[in-house]
Design a protein around this motif. Structure first.
Motif, PDB file in Angstrom:
ATOM      1  N   LYS A 673       0.778  -1.210   0.139  1.00 27.58           N
ATOM      2  CA  LYS A 673       0.093   0.074  -0.072  1.00 27.58           C
ATOM      3  C   LYS A 673       0.740   1.106  -0.164  1.00 27.58           C
ATOM      4  N   GLU A 674       0.469   2.374  -0.592  1.00 27.88           N
ATOM      5  CA  GLU A 674       1.179   3.462  -0.677  1.00 27.88           C
ATOM      6  C   GLU A 674       0.033   4.566  -0.953  1.00 27.88           C
ATOM      7  N   SER A 679      -7.725   9.783  -8.184  1.00 24.95           N
ATOM      8  CA  SER A 679      -8.352  10.329  -9.623  1.00 24.95           C
ATOM      9  C   SER A 679      -7.604   9.695 -10.814  1.00 24.95           C
ATOM     10  N   SER A 680      -6.161   9.641 -10.479  1.00 24.63           N
ATOM     11  CA  SER A 680      -5.375   9.046 -11.455  1.00 24.63           C
ATOM     12  C   SER A 680      -5.733   7.852 -11.876  1.00 24.63           C
ATOM     13  N   ILE A 681      -5.909   6.792 -10.985  1.00 21.90           N
ATOM     14  CA  ILE A 681      -6.544   5.662 -11.254  1.00 21.90           C
ATOM     15  C   ILE A 681      -7.884   5.579 -12.070  1.00 21.90           C
ATOM     16  N   VAL A 682      -8.783   6.311 -11.594  1.00 22.69           N
ATOM     17  CA  VAL A 682     -10.129   6.510 -12.244  1.00 22.69           C
ATOM     18  C   VAL A 682      -9.894   7.047 -13.874  1.00 22.69           C
ATOM     19  N   PRO A 714      -2.295   0.176  -5.643  1.00 22.70           N
ATOM     20  CA  PRO A 714      -2.824   0.733  -7.059  1.00 22.70           C
ATOM     21  C   PRO A 714      -3.212  -0.175  -7.922  1.00 22.70           C
ATOM     22  N   THR A 715      -2.472  -1.460  -7.863  1.00 20.95           N
ATOM     23  CA  THR A 715      -2.860  -2.466  -8.846  1.00 20.95           C
ATOM     24  C   THR A 715      -4.151  -3.064  -8.198  1.00 20.95           C
ATOM     25  N   LEU A 721     -11.802  -1.451 -10.299  1.00 21.56           N
ATOM     26  CA  LEU A 721     -12.540  -0.703 -11.148  1.00 21.56           C
ATOM     27  C   LEU A 721     -12.674  -1.101 -12.679  1.00 21.56           C
ATOM     28  N   VAL A 722     -11.689  -1.955 -13.039  1.00 21.68           N
ATOM     29  CA  VAL A 722     -12.009  -2.642 -14.212  1.00 21.68           C
ATOM     30  C   VAL A 722     -13.002  -3.699 -14.323  1.00 21.68           C
ATOM     31  N   ASN A 723     -13.006  -4.340 -13.223  1.00 15.25           N
ATOM     32  CA  ASN A 723     -13.945  -5.436 -13.089  1.00 15.25           C
ATOM     33  C   ASN A 723     -15.347  -4.862 -12.984  1.00 15.25           C
TER      34      ASN A 723
END
Length: 978
Positions: A673-674, A679-682, A714-715, A721-723
């Motif tokens: 975790k970090e 918002s960057s992941i979205v 992040p992974t 979100l992809v799922n």
């Protein structure tokens, strides 16, 4: 009189002002003290109530802890029994049952920690109190024995389970579990004791304050009462004179005060004036003889003259015409005891004389009735308690002659041991007795009879006597009791009792049968429903009974037994309440379903743990050989395309295994975790998914907070979100629609339940994934997070997607909810804790180049893994010393510790695990960098790695680029710290 009343009113008006003020303040002060006391009690009992609520909460936690302790012990017994039965019966199903139930330690400890609220101080204290007993030696021993059973080594397995080492492991586990539970219980008891002390403190302070208020009130109230008493005394003295005259005039007898020497009347009341028929002024000063007898000389037997001689009260009756007068003269004495006057009282006793004559006549009649009465009558002297008279019926009742009864104490008629009770019933000394009582008497032949005694008090010949009229009710009472007992029997039955005629008419129903009548919609005297009419008609005339079950409208269930009465023309119906039994059966069924679901979840977790290590090793070897093969082939070779596709398949298999591990919560330790800007992941998911969606689906992102930061992997968040977006597009693939991903900040002011999780108050980000697809039914919504549950067709999905999403969000301390309406669409809301951070690291450090002379010691018990990894490392430019034995690796390193720049070792190996090998290598050389690899991260924690000194942990399988990056990172870090 009117002038006197006005004078009294004027005196009341002239009463001192201060006394009226005191009277006014008396009521106000009481109200003031009551308000103060009420305020103190309210202020005290509020914190006491809160402390009491906390105490009750702790007591519930202690009760829950006890149940969990028993559950842990029961789990241990079941696992041990399964292992022993597998070895004893040689049947593999016992081994399968052991594996389905799963490990005993982690489940027990995790459940016990659920006693506390997440993140509470008590939970931290309980964690700190956890003794170091969590060891998988016991589970390993049992698994080793089960492996022997599967290999056919049943005797070896039985010997292992009967060994002292195994027994010591079980004893150590039970001891450790007991110490852990006692530590947790100690934390709860300390918390309860603290609340108890707070309650005692508040009670003591409240008692002291209220005592002081009571003392102050007592002092003030006493002063006010003293002032009131003085004022009341003065009023009484003023009123006394008026009241005395009123009282004197209110006497119905004629009263006058006479001078002793001259026999002159000095004072008289209004009754005397009316009696003499003369005005008050003409009476005063005249002789009593003159006014009453019409003679100046005293009459014969004059009570005044006798009083003058004797100095005592004297009384005489006179007949004047048709009237009888009773004159009583009482002496008036001075302080020296000398007679100075007399009080002359004249009473008209004409009616009394007439009553006396009537009484004598009545007595004669009474004596006749007394002697011939059918009931026994006795007279008892109040003073002595002896029987003074009785009639002939008394002889017949008691079997004694009158002379045997009269003159004896009345208790002779009572049974032995009840004399005092009999005495208390009849001895009414000084009481006005009336009414009827029931008791027992004793006859001469020793028999006891039940009687009623009508008791009354009267005077006979100047003595107070109690009369008892005794009536024998023995036979009547016995008959009445039998009738009452028989009539009360069915009405007192707590179960329904009914009597129904053969044609279905309700003849009788007790109070307990009201639920049955209410369910049948009938009353007593009406016909039962057609179904029951048929049942009663079928059983009427038979000798056996039949039982049916009846569910009543009030929720109760009865067994209704129909018992025919031959020749009586009716059937008795007896009900038995079986509501609790039915409820217990339903609860048992529910618990069995819950247990099956729990065993299913545990089986999936066991499956994930069992396949992770071996399957990841196989995948790692396949991936390594594929990469080596691709290096050896030319770009134009047709085989290269096939190898690339095989590599893709290996990657998909790797992701599937990690999904299973994520669902079973076996790889929490590998989460790195970090702090990331969510918002960057979205945006990344939006950009990736937009190009792959069909044109019929419109994809929008709505980011309302571009700077929100969360602590997450992040992974995994990207995977979540992809799922969800993939599922949403699948729901709209036939009809098209709109897909929205929204990001917004929310703040929870208090603990809030989101889905199945209870989130603490604080700052969160909410990610919403919405679609306008087909939606889901309620039955589907209840199961969407279950593993392997899917509504897709075969080969369209594994059913692990949403269960993995649920596991990832929960492991990040968040929650997920879903709302869906058939035909309108679905919305998933994800809540993640928001953190404050000024800078987010986005740039990567430059990667240093490898040296040409760096030597790596490679250790893995799988020969195929050693072969492929060695080739990959050699192609990366390293010199590799490889071995499949941890013992040989330790000897090689001991021989030349300074030769090696890096050690790469597997975790699960015989003789020594990777962490144990790392500890021994670091003892020899403290600065040696070590990378630990494993296909199953269950028992590898970051804290353990840091304490040993291991630099990095790698989860198999890993690509060549990934291992090169990790090696470069470790070597660069070691070089920088050297």
């Amino acid at each position: 009189m009117k002038k006197r009343e006005r004078s009294d009113k004027q005196k009341d008006v002239d009463r001192p002002f201060c006394r009226r003020v005191v009277g006014f303040l008396a009521g106000k002060i009481n109200i003031l003290f009551l308000l103060i006391a009420a305020a103190i009690l309210t202020a005290s009992f509020w914190p006491i109530g809160r402390s009491y609520v906390q105490i009750r909460k702790v007591e519930r936690q202690v009760s829950k802890l006890t149940r969990l302790e028993l559950a842990a012990l029961y789990l241990d017994e079941v696992l041990a029994m399964s292992a022993n039965m597998a070895a004893a019966t040689q049947q593999p199903e016992w081994a399968n049952r052991h594996e389905k139930i799963g490990p005993r330690i982690e489940a027990a400890v995790a459940k016990i920690h659920l006693v506390f609220e997440k993140g509470s101080v008590d939970a931290v204290n309980a964690q700190a109190a956890l003794p170091v007993f969590v060891d998988d030696k016991l589970d390993k021993t049992e698994r080793q024995a089960l492996s022997m059973v599967r290999e056919g080594k049943h005797k070896d397995a039985a010997a292992l389970l009967q060994s002292s080492e195994y027994k010591q492991q079980r004893q150590a586990y039970n001891k450790g579990m007991s110490e852990f539970v006692e530590n947790v219980r100690g934390v709860l008891q300390d918390r309860r004791a603290g609340h108890l002390r707070a309650i005692y403190g508040f009670l003591a302070a409240t008692g002291i304050i209220l005592t002081a208020i009571a003392l102050a009130w007592f002092v003030v109230h006493r002063k006010i009462r003293h002032q009131r008493e003085r004022a009341a005394m003065e009023r009484k003295l003023n009123v006394f004179a008026k009241e005395w005259q009123k009282t004197f005039n209110a006497i119905s007898d004629g009263v006058c005060i006479v001078d002793k020497e001259e026999r002159k009347i000095l004072q008289c009341n209004m009754a005397m004036a009316r009696f003499l028929k003369q005005p008050y002024r003409q009476i005063i000063g005249k002789s009593c003889c003159e006014l009453i007898h019409g003679s100046p000389e005293p009459a014969k037997r004059c009570p005044l003259e006798r009083m003058r001689k004797t100095g005592r009260s004297e009384t005489t009756d006179f007949q004047i015409g048709e009237k009888w007068l009773r004159i009583k003269v009482d002496p008036m004495k001075n302080d020296k005891g000398e007679v100075v006057g007399a009080v002359h009282i004249t009473s008209d006793i004409t009616e009394q004389r007439k009553a006396d004559r009537a009484l004598k006549e009545s007595e004669n009649k009474f004596k006749l009735a007394f002697a011939n009465a059918q009931d026994a009558i006795i007279w008892i002297d109040v003073q002595s308690g002896t029987i003074t008279n009785c009639n002939k019926a008394t002889e017949d009742l008691f079997g004694r002659k009158i002379k045997e009864i009269m003159g004896h104490h009345h208790t002779m008629l009572s049974p032995v041991g009840k004399a005092e009770h009999f005495h208390s019933l009849l001895d009414g000394s000084g009481k006005d007795l009336s009414g009827s009582i029931e008791t027992e008497i004793l006859t001469k032949n020793g028999r006891t009879r039940t009687v009623t005694i009508s008791v009354s008090a009267m005077a006979v010949e100047g003595k107070e006597v109690i009369q008892g009229i005794i009536r024998d009710i023995t036979e009547n009472k016995r008959a009445n009791e039998e009738i009452k007992n028989l009539a009360r029997f069915p009405s007192e039955d707590p179960n329904p009792v009914l009597r129904i005629s053969e044609d279905g008419l309700i003849l009788y129903a007790n109070d307990a049968g009201s639920p049955v009548l209410s369910t049948w919609r009938v009353r007593e005297g009406e016909s039962v429903p057609e179904l029951w009419c048929k049942r009663i008609s079928e059983i009427a005339g038979s000798t056996g009974n039949t039982t049916y079950e009846l569910d009543c409208d009030d929720g109760r269930t009865f067994f209704m037994t129909l018992q025919p009465i031959v020749g009586a023309g009716y059937v008795n119906v007896y009900g038995l309440d079986i509501t609790k039994r039915k409820k217990a059966e339903r609860e048992k069924t529910d618990l069995e379903l819950q247990l099956g679901q729990q065993q299913k979840m545990e089986a999936i977790g066991t499956l994930a743990g069992g396949i992770a290590h071996d399957f990841n090793n196989i995948l790692a070897a396949m991936q390594g050989y594929l990469e080596l093969s691709l290096d050896d082939l030319s770009d134009e070779a047709a085989l290269a395309d096939h190898l690339e596709k095989m590599t893709s398949c290996v990657g998909r298999a790797t992701k599937l295994v990690r999904q299973i591990l994520t669902f079973s919560r076996k790889n929490q330790q590998e989460q790195e975790k970090e702090q990331i800007r969510i918002s960057s992941i979205v945006k990344e998911v939006h950009g990736m998914m937009r190009s792959s969606l069909p044109a019929t689906i419109k994809f929008h992102q709505k980011i309302h907070s571009d700077t929100s930061v969360v602590l997450a992997d992040p992974t995994q968040i990207h995977q979540v979100l992809v799922n969800l977006c993939t599922n949403a597009s699948h729901a709209m693939r036939d009809t098209g629609g709109q897909l929205d991903v929204a990001l917004v900040d929310i703040d929870l002011e208090s603990e809030t339940r989101i889905g199945e999780e209870l989130l603490e108050s604080g700052h969160y980000v909410k990610i919403s994934v919405s679609d306008t697809g087909c939606g889901m039914e309620k039955e589907v919504l209840e199961r969407i997070f279950e593993p392997f549950f899917t509504t897709r067709k075969v080969n369209e999905g594994t059913g692990l997607g949403l269960s993995v999403v649920h596991g990832i969000i929960k492991s990040h301390g968040g929650a997920i909810t879903v709302n869906s309406t058939p035909g309108e669409g679905t919305t998933f809301d994800i809540f993640l804790p928001r953190v404050e951070s000024d800078q987010i690291q986005e740039a990567q450090d430059s990667e240093p180049a490898f040296k040409d002379d760096e030597v790596i010691l490679l250790v893995d018990d799988e020969e195929v893994m050693v072969d492929v990894t060695k080739q990959i490392l050699q192609r990366l430019g390293f010199e590799v010393v490889a071995t499949t034995s941890s013992v040989d690796a330790l000897k090689t390193f001991q021989a030349e510790p300074r030769k090696f720049d890096l050690v790469i070792t597997d975790q699960v190996m015989p003789n020594m695990t990777g962490t144990q090998l790392a500890e021994k290598l670091i003892e020899i050389r403290q600065d040696i960098p070590i990378i630990l690899c494993s296909g199953f991260p269950e028992n590898v924690s970051p804290d353990r790695l840091r304490s040993v000194g291991i630099k990095e942990f790698v989860l198999k399988p890993v690509t060549r680029e990934q291992i090169a990056k990790i090696i470069r990172k470790v070597l660069y870090r070691s070089a920088a710290t050297a």
